[in-house]
Design a protein around this motif. Structure first.
Motif, PDB file in Angstrom:
ATOM      1  N   ARG A  20       0.847  -1.198   0.000  1.00 22.24           N
ATOM      2  CA  ARG A  20       0.000   0.000   0.000  1.00 22.24           C
ATOM      3  C   ARG A  20       0.874   1.235   0.000  1.00 22.24           C
ATOM      4  O   ARG A  20       2.043   1.180   0.367  1.00 22.24           O
ATOM      5  CB  ARG A  20      -0.902   0.024   1.241  1.00 22.24           C
ATOM      6  N   GLU A  21       0.279   2.355  -0.347  1.00 18.99           N
ATOM      7  CA  GLU A  21       0.976   3.632  -0.351  1.00 18.99           C
ATOM      8  C   GLU A  21       0.270   4.576   0.615  1.00 18.99           C
ATOM      9  O   GLU A  21      -0.898   4.392   0.935  1.00 18.99           O
ATOM     10  CB  GLU A  21       1.014   4.215  -1.763  1.00 18.99           C
ATOM     11  N   GLY A  22       0.990   5.596   1.078  1.00 20.72           N
ATOM     12  CA  GLY A  22       0.468   6.501   2.087  1.00 20.72           C
ATOM     13  C   GLY A  22      -0.540   7.500   1.557  1.00 20.72           C
ATOM     14  O   GLY A  22      -0.418   7.991   0.439  1.00 20.72           O
ATOM     15  N   LEU A  23      -1.546   7.787   2.395  1.00 17.40           N
ATOM     16  CA  LEU A  23      -2.500   8.860   2.134  1.00 17.40           C
ATOM     17  C   LEU A  23      -2.132  10.019   3.042  1.00 17.40           C
ATOM     18  O   LEU A  23      -1.948   9.825   4.246  1.00 17.40           O
ATOM     19  CB  LEU A  23      -3.931   8.413   2.435  1.00 17.40           C
ATOM     20  N   GLY A  24      -2.039  11.198   2.479  1.00 20.63           N
ATOM     21  CA  GLY A  24      -1.671  12.359   3.272  1.00 20.63           C
ATOM     22  C   GLY A  24      -2.679  13.477   3.163  1.00 20.63           C
ATOM     23  O   GLY A  24      -3.442  13.543   2.192  1.00 20.63           O
ATOM     24  N   GLU A  25      -2.685  14.329   4.185  1.00 17.65           N
ATOM     25  CA  GLU A  25      -3.496  15.550   4.180  1.00 17.65           C
ATOM     26  C   GLU A  25      -2.608  16.707   4.586  1.00 17.65           C
ATOM     27  O   GLU A  25      -1.724  16.556   5.439  1.00 17.65           O
ATOM     28  CB  GLU A  25      -4.658  15.441   5.167  1.00 17.65           C
ATOM     29  N   GLU A  26      -2.869  17.838   3.982  1.00 17.15           N
ATOM     30  CA  GLU A  26      -2.099  19.035   4.303  1.00 17.15           C
ATOM     31  C   GLU A  26      -2.545  19.608   5.643  1.00 17.15           C
ATOM     32  O   GLU A  26      -3.738  19.670   5.931  1.00 17.15           O
ATOM     33  CB  GLU A  26      -2.288  20.077   3.213  1.00 17.15           C
ATOM     34  N   ARG A  27      -1.572  20.012   6.422  1.00 19.74           N
ATOM     35  CA  ARG A  27      -1.831  20.671   7.702  1.00 19.74           C
ATOM     36  C   ARG A  27      -0.899  21.871   7.803  1.00 19.74           C
ATOM     37  O   ARG A  27       0.189  21.879   7.242  1.00 19.74           O
ATOM     38  CB  ARG A  27      -1.546  19.732   8.883  1.00 19.74           C
ATOM     39  N   GLU A  28      -1.347  22.844   8.540  1.00 20.80           N
ATOM     40  CA  GLU A  28      -0.511  24.021   8.760  1.00 20.80           C
ATOM     41  C   GLU A  28      -0.722  24.520  10.174  1.00 20.80           C
ATOM     42  O   GLU A  28      -1.852  24.572  10.662  1.00 20.80           O
ATOM     43  CB  GLU A  28      -0.858  25.127   7.755  1.00 20.80           C
ATOM     44  N   SER A  29       0.383  24.829  10.836  1.00 26.00           N
ATOM     45  CA  SER A  29       0.287  25.409  12.178  1.00 26.00           C
ATOM     46  C   SER A  29       1.376  26.468  12.324  1.00 26.00           C
ATOM     47  O   SER A  29       2.360  26.469  11.585  1.00 26.00           O
ATOM     48  CB  SER A  29       0.440  24.334  13.261  1.00 26.00           C
ATOM     49  N   VAL A  98       3.409   9.284  -1.479  1.00 27.27           N
ATOM     50  CA  VAL A  98       2.334   9.943  -0.741  1.00 27.27           C
ATOM     51  C   VAL A  98       1.279  10.439  -1.729  1.00 27.27           C
ATOM     52  O   VAL A  98       1.618  11.055  -2.744  1.00 27.27           O
ATOM     53  CB  VAL A  98       2.875  11.145   0.059  1.00 27.27           C
ATOM     54  N   HIS A  99       0.017  10.186  -1.417  1.00 26.59           N
ATOM     55  CA  HIS A  99      -1.101  10.682  -2.215  1.00 26.59           C
ATOM     56  C   HIS A  99      -1.769  11.813  -1.442  1.00 26.59           C
ATOM     57  O   HIS A  99      -2.154  11.632  -0.285  1.00 26.59           O
ATOM     58  CB  HIS A  99      -2.116   9.565  -2.479  1.00 26.59           C
ATOM     59  N   VAL A 100      -1.915  12.965  -2.090  1.00 30.42           N
ATOM     60  CA  VAL A 100      -2.488  14.156  -1.465  1.00 30.42           C
ATOM     61  C   VAL A 100      -3.590  14.698  -2.369  1.00 30.42           C
ATOM     62  O   VAL A 100      -3.496  14.607  -3.591  1.00 30.42           O
ATOM     63  CB  VAL A 100      -1.409  15.246  -1.262  1.00 30.42           C
ATOM     64  N   GLY A 101      -4.626  15.257  -1.772  1.00 33.63           N
ATOM     65  CA  GLY A 101      -5.686  15.888  -2.550  1.00 33.63           C
ATOM     66  C   GLY A 101      -6.709  14.908  -3.104  1.00 33.63           C
ATOM     67  O   GLY A 101      -7.558  15.296  -3.906  1.00 33.63           O
TER      68      GLY A 101
END
Length: 152
Positions: A20-29, A98-101
């Protein structure tokens, strides 16, 4: 007739043990800055990402990496390097995909005769549009082909 949900369930069973490959979400702090954090894993099947419970439409695919010291001739290359570094900063290992969006596909809506993401029910057959310029093809054949490619 197989429904899109049945085909996805069969694909999950066939993919057991496949990478499997990673699922990512954008975060900002304010303290950590921009980063891409892990929110799960999925099997990458072309325009589809398949998790244990959901089907997702792919979007941006990148590999986590340190940009190093490079000179960039194009702003787009600088932006890609920054995105790869955001994934690294968010906890992905160097070199990890990583998969984003990505977006969630409503498989039930497809089975009810509609469409969602790259999937649609056409003439009673679940179909997938494998590219924005391409036409539709039967989802069963598409999944079989992609599973064979993933399993090697």
């Amino acid at each position: 007739m197989d429904t899109a949900a049945d085909l996805m369930d069969a694909a999950r069973a066939a993919l057991a043990g496949a990478p499997r490959e990673g699922l990512g979400e954008e975060r900002e702090s304010r303290w950590r800055g921009r980063r891409i954090v892990r929110v799960g894993e999925a099997w990458h099947l072309g325009v589809l990402l398949l998790t244990g419970t959901r089907a997702l439409a792919t979007a941006e695919v990148l590999r986590a990496a340190d940009p190093g010291r490079r000179g960039y001739t194009a702003e787009s290359a600088r932006e890609r390097a920054a995105r790869r570094q955001e994934a690294l900063r968010g906890g992905f290992a160097a070199g990890e995909v990583v998969h984003v969006g990505w977006t969630v596909i409503d498989v039930d809506a497809v089975d009810a005769g509609g469409s969602s993401g790259p999937l649609a029910l056409l003439d009673g057959v679940p179909q997938v549009r494998w590219s924005t310029a391409g036409g539709y093809m039967p989802l069963a054949a598409y999944l079989d082909e992609r599973i064979d490619l993933l399993r090697g």
